[in-house]
Motif scaffolding. Structure first.
Motif, PDB file in Angstrom:
ATOM      1  N   ARG A  61       9.322   0.387   1.994  1.00  0.00           N
ATOM      2  CA  ARG A  61      10.324   0.847   0.714  1.00  0.00           C
ATOM      3  C   ARG A  61       8.962   1.345  -0.284  1.00  0.00           C
ATOM      4  O   ARG A  61       9.405   2.011  -1.180  1.00  0.00           O
ATOM      5  N   THR A  62       7.819   1.063  -0.217  1.00  0.00           N
ATOM      6  CA  THR A  62       6.743   1.474  -1.105  1.00  0.00           C
ATOM      7  C   THR A  62       5.666   2.022  -0.212  1.00  0.00           C
ATOM      8  O   THR A  62       5.460   1.523   0.702  1.00  0.00           O
ATOM      9  N   VAL A  63       4.758   2.633  -0.955  1.00  0.00           N
ATOM     10  CA  VAL A  63       3.613   3.249  -0.233  1.00  0.00           C
ATOM     11  C   VAL A  63       2.557   2.137   0.260  1.00  0.00           C
ATOM     12  O   VAL A  63       1.966   2.180   1.393  1.00  0.00           O
ATOM     13  N   PRO A  64       2.317   1.050  -0.481  1.00  0.00           N
ATOM     14  CA  PRO A  64       1.658   0.065   0.065  1.00  0.00           C
ATOM     15  C   PRO A  64       2.293  -0.725   1.053  1.00  0.00           C
ATOM     16  O   PRO A  64       1.591  -1.026   2.213  1.00  0.00           O
ATOM     17  N   SER A  81      -9.819  -0.032  -0.181  1.00  0.00           N
ATOM     18  CA  SER A  81      -8.996   0.278  -1.191  1.00  0.00           C
ATOM     19  C   SER A  81      -8.533  -0.936  -1.979  1.00  0.00           C
ATOM     20  O   SER A  81      -8.499  -0.740  -3.282  1.00  0.00           O
ATOM     21  N   SER A  82      -8.596  -2.092  -1.392  1.00  0.00           N
ATOM     22  CA  SER A  82      -8.414  -3.124  -2.486  1.00  0.00           C
ATOM     23  C   SER A  82      -9.558  -3.635  -3.297  1.00  0.00           C
ATOM     24  O   SER A  82      -9.186  -3.990  -4.433  1.00  0.00           O
ATOM     25  N   LEU A 107      -4.920   3.503  -5.791  1.00  0.00           N
ATOM     26  CA  LEU A 107      -3.954   3.593  -7.053  1.00  0.00           C
ATOM     27  C   LEU A 107      -2.635   3.250  -6.579  1.00  0.00           C
ATOM     28  O   LEU A 107      -1.800   2.597  -7.585  1.00  0.00           O
ATOM     29  N   ALA A 108      -2.153   3.263  -5.423  1.00  0.00           N
ATOM     30  CA  ALA A 108      -0.818   3.024  -5.024  1.00  0.00           C
ATOM     31  C   ALA A 108      -0.551   1.348  -4.950  1.00  0.00           C
ATOM     32  O   ALA A 108       0.257   0.782  -5.184  1.00  0.00           O
ATOM     33  N   ARG A 109      -1.697   0.742  -4.487  1.00  0.00           N
ATOM     34  CA  ARG A 109      -1.843  -0.740  -4.637  1.00  0.00           C
ATOM     35  C   ARG A 109      -1.600  -1.141  -6.005  1.00  0.00           C
ATOM     36  O   ARG A 109      -0.899  -2.047  -6.477  1.00  0.00           O
ATOM     37  N   LEU A 110      -1.895  -0.535  -6.989  1.00  0.00           N
ATOM     38  CA  LEU A 110      -1.926  -0.852  -8.443  1.00  0.00           C
ATOM     39  C   LEU A 110      -0.474  -0.229  -9.168  1.00  0.00           C
ATOM     40  O   LEU A 110      -0.010  -0.919 -10.049  1.00  0.00           O
ATOM     41  N   GLY A 111       0.167   0.508  -8.303  1.00  0.00           N
ATOM     42  CA  GLY A 111       1.305   1.020  -9.005  1.00  0.00           C
ATOM     43  C   GLY A 111       1.191   2.294  -9.971  1.00  0.00           C
ATOM     44  O   GLY A 111       1.811   2.864 -10.874  1.00  0.00           O
ATOM     45  N   PRO A 116      -7.911  -8.633  -0.021  1.00  0.00           N
ATOM     46  CA  PRO A 116      -6.797  -7.695  -0.475  1.00  0.00           C
ATOM     47  C   PRO A 116      -6.151  -8.388  -1.881  1.00  0.00           C
ATOM     48  O   PRO A 116      -6.709  -9.282  -2.350  1.00  0.00           O
ATOM     49  N   ILE A 117      -5.696  -7.254  -2.751  1.00  0.00           N
ATOM     50  CA  ILE A 117      -5.288  -7.750  -4.045  1.00  0.00           C
ATOM     51  C   ILE A 117      -4.319  -8.986  -3.827  1.00  0.00           C
ATOM     52  O   ILE A 117      -3.423  -8.953  -3.115  1.00  0.00           O
ATOM     53  N   THR A 118      -4.197  -9.780  -4.827  1.00  0.00           N
ATOM     54  CA  THR A 118      -3.185 -10.716  -4.918  1.00  0.00           C
ATOM     55  C   THR A 118      -2.660 -10.778  -6.173  1.00  0.00           C
ATOM     56  O   THR A 118      -3.465 -10.348  -7.350  1.00  0.00           O
ATOM     57  N   PRO A 119      -1.692 -11.072  -6.505  1.00  0.00           N
ATOM     58  CA  PRO A 119      -0.439 -11.314  -5.416  1.00  0.00           C
ATOM     59  C   PRO A 119       0.023 -10.114  -4.820  1.00  0.00           C
ATOM     60  O   PRO A 119       0.385  -9.296  -5.276  1.00  0.00           O
ATOM     61  N   ARG A 120       0.388 -10.060  -3.533  1.00  0.00           N
ATOM     62  CA  ARG A 120       0.906  -9.095  -2.764  1.00  0.00           C
ATOM     63  C   ARG A 120       2.380  -9.017  -3.507  1.00  0.00           C
ATOM     64  O   ARG A 120       3.112  -7.735  -3.044  1.00  0.00           O
TER      65      ARG A 120
END
Length: 416
Positions: free
Chosen positions: A10-13, A45-46, A80-84, A141-145
């Motif tokens: 549903r999202t790029v990540p 990327s994270s 950037l997608a991870r961060l929104g 990876p970035i938390t929280p997912r």
């Protein structure tokens, strides 16, 4: 009822997560002598996302990106997608006025670049120099997912003139891109074993097409070196890398020999670039997909071409809409025209951006509500005239005429 089928991204990540879950050791990117796995792409990327977050980049932040096609550009897109945040490609340095215009109109106050690209960039922006060697120990990876962006939040906004001469920001949301990724995977038969040519630069709409073709299918991106543009060099590169999928322009194809690229199974070509003999030459041993797109979305419709598929005057068959896009052929009063009658082409659906950034005047002029659709949802007036036509594979749209930006472009699409 329980099912083993994974939920659709549903999202790029989600796209990257799905590829990493499938096989973290699978190759995500080949850039010259470097091969990066999906697990490494996730980690890099994270790591970059953590560093950008420490510099104040949060969900919804527009971020200018001044990087050429490269692993760094792909890593930055995912970070950037991870961060929104919103990836806003700045374009080449030889157009400083255009760069300044994009910086002002996007309201971006921060950007990502490299040491090689830093000189001459707009000084209204705080530039973060991409350096993947920093903080090498931070690779988790970035938390929280669970802190996911909303599907309807923007994630990518390129600026396109769209034939008007004035660049306009076209914001793609997570929903439009994940919908397109699924559509392209199905339409162009991309598989995890596929090798997708990455020859467009990030400010071109085709870069986004190449990215979705690759990561929407957990395939491999094969990045073309900057010095390789056409001719025997490009042929050697495609052949040596065993590329299976590519989107090329007419000027590039005219410098290649179709029979020299045996591994290239799926070739995408803008139907408006089709000239006499191209279809016959390039469809003999592979599938040639003739496509049509609008500013911001390189492929909205497509159809297979055969040996007998030749251009007629200014008319070009452009196929049928990909999943997630609906096509309407209407008269001046926004009523459907009969089959075979020329009318104005309107496109809508969850795979298309619904607005132009901060331009309500253009949005209201180009996105119109047609009365017979459900809830009268606005659709895009493409400014093109088309008609439905019979073909050996079924009904297909035929492009009849349109404004400057959709006419055959001499020399094809520039890459930078």
């Amino acid at each position: 009822m329980p099912t083993d089928e994974p939920a659709a991204p549903r999202t790029v990540p989600d796209l990257l997560d799905a590829a990493v879950s499938r096989d973290p050791a699978a190759t995500a990117v080949v850039d010259r002598d470097h091969r990066i796995s999906y697990g490494e792409l996730d980690a890099r990327s994270s790591r970059l996302a953590r560093r950008l977050a420490a510099h104040g980049i949060v969900a919804g932040t527009p971020v200018l990106v001044a990087l050429p096609r490269s692993v760094d550009a792909l890593v930055t897109w995912w970070a950037l997608a991870r961060l929104g945040a919103v990836f806003v490609p700045l374009g080449p340095a030889r157009f400083p006025e255009r760069q300044a215009y994009i910086a002002e109109c996007s309201a971006a106050r921060v950007g990502v670049t490299s040491l090689a690209e830093r000189a001459g960039l707009p000084d209204t922006v705080e530039w973060f120099v991409h350096d993947d060697t920093a903080d090498p120990g931070i690779s988790a990876p970035i938390t929280p997912r669970s802190a996911r962006p909303h599907p309807d939040e923007p994630v990518h906004m390129a600026y396109s003139s769209g034939g008007t001469g004035v660049p306009k920001g076209i914001p793609h949301t997570h929903r439009t891109l994940t919908t397109l990724a699924r559509a392209y995977r199905s339409r162009f038969r991309v598989e995890p074993s596929s090798l997708v040519l990455h020859i467009a630069d990030p400010h071109h709409d085709a870069w986004l097409l190449e990215l979705l073709l690759t990561f929407g299918s957990a395939a491999t991106a094969v990045v073309v070196p900057p010095a390789v543009t056409e001719g025997e060099q490009l042929a050697d590169f495609i052949r040596g890398a065993r590329v299976t999928h590519a989107y090329l322009a007419e000027n590039e194809l005219l410098t290649l020999t179709a029979t020299d690229l045996p591994d290239l199974r799926h070739l995408l070509l803008d139907a408006r670039d089709l000239t006499e003999g191209l279809a016959e030459a390039w469809s003999a041993i592979r599938t040639l997909h003739l496509s049509y797109g609008v500013p911001g979305t390189t492929v909205t419709t497509s159809g297979p071409a055969g040996a007998g598929h030749a251009p007629t005057g200014n008319s070009r068959l452009i196929g049928t809409p990909v999943d997630g896009i609906a096509a309407y052929v209407l008269d001046d009063e926004l009523h459907p025209v009969p089959f075979g009658t020329a009318g104005d082409l309107y496109l809508g659906g969850p795979a298309l951006p619904a607005t132009f950034h901060d331009r309500p005047d253009i949005t209201s002029g180009r996105h119109v509500a047609i009365p017979f659709t459900r809830d009268a949802v606005p659709v895009l007036n493409t400014l093109d005239r088309v008609r439905w036509n019979h073909t050996p594979t079924g009904p297909a749209l035929e492009h009849v005429e349109g404004p400057f930006h959709v006419h055959i472009r001499h020399g094809g699409r520039p890459r930078s």
